[in-house]
Enzyme design. Structure first.
Site, PDB file in Angstrom:
ATOM      1  CG  HIS A 161      39.964  41.576  38.350  1.00 39.40           C
ATOM      2  ND1 HIS A 161      40.607  41.923  39.768  1.00 39.40           N
ATOM      3  CD2 HIS A 161      38.695  42.113  38.377  1.00 39.40           C
ATOM      4  CE1 HIS A 161      39.721  42.627  40.144  1.00 39.40           C
ATOM      5  NE2 HIS A 161      38.349  42.760  39.597  1.00 39.40           N
ATOM      6  CG  ASP A 193      43.862  41.513  40.532  1.00 41.32           C
ATOM      7  OD1 ASP A 193      43.693  41.610  39.053  1.00 41.32           O
ATOM      8  OD2 ASP A 193      42.800  41.836  41.272  1.00 41.32           O
ATOM      9  CB  SER A 270      37.320  45.783  40.721  1.00 39.28           C
ATOM     10  OG  SER A 270      36.583  44.828  41.220  1.00 39.28           O
TER      11      SER A 270
END
Length: 426
Positions: A161, A193, A270
């Site tokens: 993502h 992901d 992230s």
């Protein structure tokens, strides 16, 4: 050092006072050794030479000391200043772990972990090629994230993502030493992901991969990344759970038991590594629900993805799996399960007590349709086009609909609001 320089100057002057620098035929004038006695008197006959020897000579005694002091005082002050500069540099020395003593040496285990693996963590920027900075003329940053180097020849691991679902963009990677390189996306698995990037550089520091299967609840871990574009940021915490099923989190089409930690993970974290005390990556930072509740993808699951990707690259094809490409809205979201809702309500008074379901907007991409429409991180989506939203799958279904606009009902704190978003076509 300043006292030592002054002492040397005084000693030099005293030595010079004992020398006969030159003889004068003119009557000598006696000047006291310290310059305080300025009584002037005529020398008796026959004593001129003797007094000249004692005082150092007529003309020199009148003018020499001042010249001498004017020359040597700045010299002495310069030496003192240079010594002070040296001392100033010594105020901030680089201290190694071996040089520490006491409790700092025995209990700074987090610093030891960071020192061993921080160089392999990178900052990832997604540049919008359609919008440019007014002053620099460079593409603006649409979003950012983190990653870490897993091969010396420039292979980088991150979240999917972080780098996908963003049309008209380019990826840029900044290393810990400040060097910046364009990156290409090699492998993507939207289901888990995960994604890999490649930069054209070699001899890089590599992050060692550990085993998430050996983790226990309560173990210390360190999260590294670039929250809010602040590179090389470190947070620490413990493993809260090693078996947080994706179904509990309402994540669509995923069969992963996530690692739950209270180490702070924010938007820029992230894709960064979650590291054990041996300096090994045991997870990939993925998402944060609220303060004290964050999740990471276990490294054992990541290894399976990397093995499949390596096999595909040997065959000359990239490894890409995931959902069919849908219209783009520009958010990262999380289903609010009963357990997550209970935690949120216990930690925040701004959560409506009667809320039983919804989707938490975790991240909004700058410049995306969601950003333009007014969505903000922390918003909770409850309805889209008058249909109730219970999980993230309902949001995907709304995007697959042919409606040009999405009328979204959200909760921002305890306040209900309406926003309208026009998704971009793929």
């Amino acid at each position: 050092m300043a006292l030592r320089g002054s002492h040397r100057l005084d000693d030099f002057i005293r030595r010079c006072s004992a020398l006969t620098l030159f003889h004068s035929q003119a009557p000598s004038r006696r000047v006291s050794h310290c310059g305080r006695d300025r009584r002037q008197q005529q020398d008796p006959p026959g004593q001129g030479r003797q007094e000249q020897q004692e005082s150092g000579g007529g003309h020199w005694s009148r003018f020499g000391w001042r010249s001498l002091i004017r020359f040597f005082v700045p010299f002495s002050l310069g030496a003192v200043a240079s010594s002070l500069v040296i001392k100033r540099e010594e105020l901030t020395p680089t201290i190694t772990a071996k040089a520490m003593s006491g409790r700092r040496r025995d209990f700074n285990f987090i610093a030891d972990v960071v020192a061993g693996c921080a160089d392999s963590v990178v900052y990832i920027e997604i540049k919008d090629t359609r919008h440019f900075d007014y002053f620099s003329g460079q593409p603006i940053t649409a979003s950012n994230g983190s990653g870490f180097i897993i091969e010396q020849n420039g292979l980088i691991l991150t979240n999917a993502h972080v780098v996908i679902n963003k049309p008209h963009t380019m990826v840029q990677v900044r290393l810990s030493d400040g060097r910046t390189f364009p990156a290409t996306i090699e492998d993507v698995d939207q289901t888990s992901d995960l994604a890999t990037l490649r930069i054209q550089v070699s001899n890089l520091s590599v992050m060692r991969l550990g085993k998430s299967s050996t983790l226990r609840s309560g173990e210390w871990v360190v999260a590294l990344g670039s929250p809010l574009a602040l590179s090389n940021t470190v947070t620490a915490g413990v493993i809260s759970s090693t078996q947080r099923a994706s179904q509990e989190l309402g994540l669509r089409n995923r069969d992963i038991n996530y690692l739950q930690t209270d180490a702070a993970i924010t938007f820029g974290n992230s894709g960064g590594p979650l590291v054990n005390l041996d300096g090994e990556a045991i997870g990939v930072n993925s998402m944060k629900v609220t303060a004290g509740i964050s999740f990471a993808i276990p490294i054992d699951y990541v290894k399976v993805f990397l093995e499949r990707a390596a096999e595909r690259r040997k065959k000359g094809a990239a490894y890409k799996t995931g959902y069919p490409v849908k219209r783009y809205m520009g958010i990262t979201m999380l289903t609010l399960t009963p357990d997550i809702l209970f935690e949120l309500k216990s930690r925040s008074q701004n959560m409506p007590s009667n809320l039983t379901h919804g989707v938490l907007v975790w991240k909004v991409i700058v410049g995306s349709p969601a950003h333009s429409g007014g969505l903000q991180p922390g918003d909770i989506v409850t309805h889209i086009n008058k249909k109730e939203i219970k999980n993230s799958s309902d949001v995907y279904d709304a995007l697959a609909d042919n409606s040009k606009h999405l009328d979204i009902v959200i909760l921002r704190g305890v306040k209900q609001m309406h926003v309208t978003i026009t998704p971009e076509d793929p």
